[in-house]
Design a protein around this motif. Structure first.
Motif, PDB file in Angstrom:
ATOM      1  N   LEU A  61      -2.976  27.456  10.992  1.00 33.11           N
ATOM      2  CA  LEU A  61      -2.971  27.265   9.705  1.00 33.11           C
ATOM      3  C   LEU A  61      -1.826  26.426   9.334  1.00 33.11           C
ATOM      4  O   LEU A  61      -1.775  25.443   8.384  1.00 33.11           O
ATOM      5  N   ASP A  62      -0.547  26.920   9.810  1.00 36.08           N
ATOM      6  CA  ASP A  62       0.735  26.270   9.435  1.00 36.08           C
ATOM      7  C   ASP A  62       0.561  24.652  10.009  1.00 36.08           C
ATOM      8  O   ASP A  62       1.217  23.864   9.278  1.00 36.08           O
ATOM      9  N   GLY A  63      -0.063  24.480  11.208  1.00 33.61           N
ATOM     10  CA  GLY A  63      -0.220  23.157  11.652  1.00 33.61           C
ATOM     11  C   GLY A  63      -1.169  22.237  10.775  1.00 33.61           C
ATOM     12  O   GLY A  63      -0.866  21.043  10.636  1.00 33.61           O
ATOM     13  N   ARG A  64      -2.373  22.825  10.357  1.00 33.31           N
ATOM     14  CA  ARG A  64      -3.225  21.917   9.541  1.00 33.31           C
ATOM     15  C   ARG A  64      -2.667  21.639   8.368  1.00 33.31           C
ATOM     16  O   ARG A  64      -2.722  20.585   7.883  1.00 33.31           O
ATOM     17  N   ILE A  65      -1.537  22.531   7.681  1.00 36.04           N
ATOM     18  CA  ILE A  65      -1.044  22.256   6.382  1.00 36.04           C
ATOM     19  C   ILE A  65      -0.007  21.210   6.647  1.00 36.04           C
ATOM     20  O   ILE A  65       0.253  20.239   5.773  1.00 36.04           O
ATOM     21  N   ALA A  66       0.744  21.086   7.808  1.00 30.89           N
ATOM     22  CA  ALA A  66       1.726  20.014   7.958  1.00 30.89           C
ATOM     23  C   ALA A  66       1.199  18.795   8.433  1.00 30.89           C
ATOM     24  O   ALA A  66       1.803  17.722   7.809  1.00 30.89           O
ATOM     25  N   GLU A  67       0.002  19.144   9.234  1.00 30.92           N
ATOM     26  CA  GLU A  67      -0.739  17.502   9.256  1.00 30.92           C
ATOM     27  C   GLU A  67      -1.183  16.902   7.929  1.00 30.92           C
ATOM     28  O   GLU A  67      -1.007  15.802   7.990  1.00 30.92           O
ATOM     29  N   PHE A  68      -1.898  17.686   7.172  1.00 29.36           N
ATOM     30  CA  PHE A  68      -2.176  17.281   6.084  1.00 29.36           C
ATOM     31  C   PHE A  68      -1.118  16.560   5.104  1.00 29.36           C
ATOM     32  O   PHE A  68      -1.210  15.608   4.553  1.00 29.36           O
ATOM     33  N   ARG A  69      -0.139  17.137   5.022  1.00 27.79           N
ATOM     34  CA  ARG A  69       1.197  16.954   4.219  1.00 27.79           C
ATOM     35  C   ARG A  69       1.494  15.461   4.872  1.00 27.79           C
ATOM     36  O   ARG A  69       1.806  14.629   4.054  1.00 27.79           O
ATOM     37  N   GLU A  70       1.794  15.409   5.816  1.00 22.60           N
ATOM     38  CA  GLU A  70       2.344  13.924   6.686  1.00 22.60           C
ATOM     39  C   GLU A  70       1.162  13.056   6.621  1.00 22.60           C
ATOM     40  O   GLU A  70       1.494  11.793   6.191  1.00 22.60           O
ATOM     41  N   ARG A  71      -0.125  13.171   6.674  1.00 18.08           N
ATOM     42  CA  ARG A  71      -1.108  12.092   6.812  1.00 18.08           C
ATOM     43  C   ARG A  71      -1.468  11.735   5.462  1.00 18.08           C
ATOM     44  O   ARG A  71      -1.638  10.554   4.998  1.00 18.08           O
ATOM     45  N   THR A  72      -0.992  12.573   4.237  1.00 15.46           N
ATOM     46  CA  THR A  72      -1.517  12.100   2.916  1.00 15.46           C
ATOM     47  C   THR A  72      -0.419  11.877   2.081  1.00 15.46           C
ATOM     48  O   THR A  72      -0.404  11.493   0.901  1.00 15.46           O
ATOM     49  N   ARG A  73       0.761  11.756   2.801  1.00 15.92           N
ATOM     50  CA  ARG A  73       2.064  11.512   1.987  1.00 15.92           C
ATOM     51  C   ARG A  73       2.079  10.109   1.031  1.00 15.92           C
ATOM     52  O   ARG A  73       2.240  10.139   0.044  1.00 15.92           O
ATOM     53  N   LYS A  74       1.462   8.914   1.608  1.00 18.44           N
ATOM     54  CA  LYS A  74       1.419   7.706   1.021  1.00 18.44           C
ATOM     55  C   LYS A  74       0.470   7.866   0.005  1.00 18.44           C
ATOM     56  O   LYS A  74       0.901   7.365  -1.231  1.00 18.44           O
ATOM     57  N   GLU A  75      -0.634   8.566   0.089  1.00 20.37           N
ATOM     58  CA  GLU A  75      -1.664   8.440  -1.085  1.00 20.37           C
ATOM     59  C   GLU A  75      -1.088   9.464  -2.285  1.00 20.37           C
ATOM     60  O   GLU A  75      -1.242   9.128  -3.288  1.00 20.37           O
ATOM     61  N   ARG A  76      -0.555  10.545  -2.052  1.00 19.47           N
ATOM     62  CA  ARG A  76      -0.009  11.525  -2.666  1.00 19.47           C
ATOM     63  C   ARG A  76       1.102  11.007  -3.643  1.00 19.47           C
ATOM     64  O   ARG A  76       1.337  11.247  -4.879  1.00 19.47           O
ATOM     65  N   MET A  77       2.277  10.145  -2.840  1.00 16.20           N
ATOM     66  CA  MET A  77       3.056   9.522  -3.548  1.00 16.20           C
ATOM     67  C   MET A  77       2.889   8.530  -4.654  1.00 16.20           C
ATOM     68  O   MET A  77       3.490   8.292  -5.469  1.00 16.20           O
ATOM     69  N   ALA A  78       1.599   7.915  -4.143  1.00 14.85           N
ATOM     70  CA  ALA A  78       1.100   6.887  -5.100  1.00 14.85           C
ATOM     71  C   ALA A  78       0.792   7.531  -6.383  1.00 14.85           C
ATOM     72  O   ALA A  78       1.081   7.008  -7.591  1.00 14.85           O
ATOM     73  N   VAL A  79       0.108   8.456  -6.179  1.00 16.00           N
ATOM     74  CA  VAL A  79      -0.501   9.371  -7.508  1.00 16.00           C
ATOM     75  C   VAL A  79       0.639   9.798  -8.222  1.00 16.00           C
ATOM     76  O   VAL A  79       0.760   9.731  -9.615  1.00 16.00           O
ATOM     77  N   ALA A  80       1.691  10.330  -7.484  1.00 16.77           N
ATOM     78  CA  ALA A  80       2.912  10.876  -8.273  1.00 16.77           C
ATOM     79  C   ALA A  80       3.509   9.918  -9.131  1.00 16.77           C
ATOM     80  O   ALA A  80       4.174  10.237 -10.082  1.00 16.77           O
ATOM     81  N   ARG A  81       3.841   8.751  -8.574  1.00 19.52           N
ATOM     82  CA  ARG A  81       4.583   7.626  -9.067  1.00 19.52           C
ATOM     83  C   ARG A  81       3.882   7.205 -10.426  1.00 19.52           C
ATOM     84  O   ARG A  81       4.309   7.174 -11.662  1.00 19.52           O
ATOM     85  N   ALA A  82       2.649   7.120 -10.394  1.00 17.29           N
ATOM     86  CA  ALA A  82       1.802   6.803 -11.553  1.00 17.29           C
ATOM     87  C   ALA A  82       1.933   7.829 -12.610  1.00 17.29           C
ATOM     88  O   ALA A  82       2.152   7.799 -13.712  1.00 17.29           O
ATOM     89  N   ALA A  83       1.976   9.205 -11.990  1.00 16.39           N
ATOM     90  CA  ALA A  83       1.755  10.438 -13.013  1.00 16.39           C
ATOM     91  C   ALA A  83       3.099  10.472 -13.686  1.00 16.39           C
ATOM     92  O   ALA A  83       3.340  10.914 -14.819  1.00 16.39           O
ATOM     93  N   GLU A  84       4.293  10.209 -12.907  1.00 13.89           N
ATOM     94  CA  GLU A  84       5.451  10.400 -13.290  1.00 13.89           C
ATOM     95  C   GLU A  84       5.831   9.504 -14.513  1.00 13.89           C
ATOM     96  O   GLU A  84       6.487   9.927 -15.428  1.00 13.89           O
ATOM     97  N   ARG A  85       5.262   8.165 -14.315  1.00 13.19           N
ATOM     98  CA  ARG A  85       5.587   7.250 -15.280  1.00 13.19           C
ATOM     99  C   ARG A  85       4.669   7.603 -16.581  1.00 13.19           C
ATOM    100  O   ARG A  85       5.320   7.609 -17.798  1.00 13.19           O
ATOM    101  N   ARG A  86       3.525   7.963 -16.425  1.00 12.24           N
ATOM    102  CA  ARG A  86       2.634   8.105 -17.526  1.00 12.24           C
ATOM    103  C   ARG A  86       3.057   9.876 -18.441  1.00 12.24           C
ATOM    104  O   ARG A  86       2.832   9.475 -19.460  1.00 12.24           O
TER     105      ARG A  86
END
Length: 185
Positions: A61-86
């Motif tokens: 479970l730890d490994g799966r969460i870590a993999e998800f975090r690394e793999r989706t970082r770019k997508e999540r950060m794009a959403v975060a930047r837009a949300a932080e501006r808005r």
């Protein structure tokens, strides 16, 4: 103050902005004055049979969460930047997998408070006992302790506040301005 309508709009925007399939189910979005926290379920690792040990399951479970975090970082950060501006709030992310919940980042916001001597003595006792390094650390420890042991009470209080907001929104003063004390608007 954050209204229920503001929170609903924000949750809707975040849900609509997330790439399809990023999370396995609808996300939980929690909002306060400083932060938007987005947590969603991700699939458990395939191949976790019933015969795995607790340690093996925890590591998977730890490994799966870590993999998800690394793999989706770019997508999540794009959403975060837009949300932080808005919304002018920081965005934190997390994942749930197999009953395990991990929030990757959180805002640590300073909170100013005034305490009388008996409350300060509680904090000082925690410092002397080695539970905390400072009064600030001790106060955070106390809040986490209450949070852990008062879940039902806090949930009921939050539900009551949501009901009060809903009832207020149905009243005659929807613009947020109370009627004049002399009866005029």
């Amino acid at each position: 103050m954050i209204t229920a309508q503001d929170t609903d709009e924000l949750r809707g925007w975040i849900t609509g902005r997330l790439p399809d399939g990023l999370y396995a189910s609808p996300v939980e979005v929690t909002v306060d004055r400083e932060e938007i926290c987005v947590v969603g379920a991700i699939p458990e690792p395939a191949g976790l049979g019933k015969d795995v040990t607790g340690a093996e399951r925890d590591a998977a479970l730890d490994g799966r969460i870590a993999e998800f975090r690394e793999r989706t970082r770019k997508e999540r950060m794009a959403v975060a930047r837009a949300a932080e501006r808005r919304y002018r709030r920081k965005v934190s992310w997390g994942a749930e997998c197999g009953g395990r919940r991990e929030v990757f980042t959180n805002v640590s916001a300073p909170v100013m408070t005034r305490l009388r001597q008996p409350q300060r003595q509680v904090l000082d006792t925690l410092i002397e006992a080695g539970v905390a390094r400072s009064r600030s650390d001790a106060l955070g420890w106390c809040v986490r302790l209450v949070e852990t042991h008062a879940d039902d009470w806090l949930r009921e209080l939050r539900d009551s506040l949501a009901h009060v907001r809903h009832v207020r929104a149905q009243g005659p003063d929807r613009d947020g301005e109370p009627a004049d004390a002399e009866g005029g608007a």
